[in-house]
Design a protein around this motif. Structure first.
Motif, mmCIF file in Angstrom:
data_model
loop_
_atom_site.group_PDB
_atom_site.id
_atom_site.type_symbol
_atom_site.label_atom_id
_atom_site.label_comp_id
_atom_site.label_asym_id
_atom_site.label_seq_id
_atom_site.Cartn_x
_atom_site.Cartn_y
_atom_site.Cartn_z
ATOM 1 N N ALA A 185 0.831 -1.173 0.018
ATOM 2 C CA ALA A 185 -0.013 0.059 -0.102
ATOM 3 C C ALA A 185 0.922 1.295 0.045
ATOM 4 N N LEU A 186 1.952 1.264 0.906
ATOM 5 C CA LEU A 186 2.998 2.310 0.823
ATOM 6 C C LEU A 186 3.486 2.673 -0.632
ATOM 7 N N TYR A 187 3.831 1.735 -1.089
ATOM 8 C CA TYR A 187 4.626 1.484 -2.262
ATOM 9 C C TYR A 187 3.739 2.121 -3.369
ATOM 10 N N ASN A 188 2.296 1.755 -3.308
ATOM 11 C CA ASN A 188 1.402 2.321 -4.493
ATOM 12 C C ASN A 188 1.071 3.689 -4.307
ATOM 13 N N THR A 189 1.040 4.213 -3.053
ATOM 14 C CA THR A 189 0.824 5.706 -2.663
ATOM 15 C C THR A 189 1.862 6.400 -3.265
ATOM 16 N N VAL A 190 3.103 5.961 -3.181
ATOM 17 C CA VAL A 190 4.461 6.607 -3.703
ATOM 18 C C VAL A 190 4.410 6.772 -5.176
#
Length: 62
Positions: free
Chosen positions: A35-40
């Motif tokens: 999820a963090l990767y996708n937001t970045v």
């Protein structure tokens, strides 16, 4: 016994228990990291950075 990749034998384990899905195998922190990767990845490029990239592209052409 590990599940076979799709198309490489067996439709389940000999015991009749269905193979594990990805979510059942991955550790709990993996979903948060994804999820963090996708937001970045979804963040827009700042205008100043975009300007720098355009200047670099122009200097390569000349």
């Amino acid at each position: 016994m590990l599940p076979h990749p799709k198309g490489q034998g067996g439709s389940g384990s000999p015991s009749g228990i269905p193979p594990l899905t990805r979510k059942e195998v991955e550790p709990g922190w993996a979903a948060g990291l994804r999820a963090l990767y996708n937001t970045v990845v979804d963040e827009p490029i700042p205008d100043s950075f975009d300007d720098i990239l355009k200047k670099l592209d122009e200097s390569d052409d000349g």
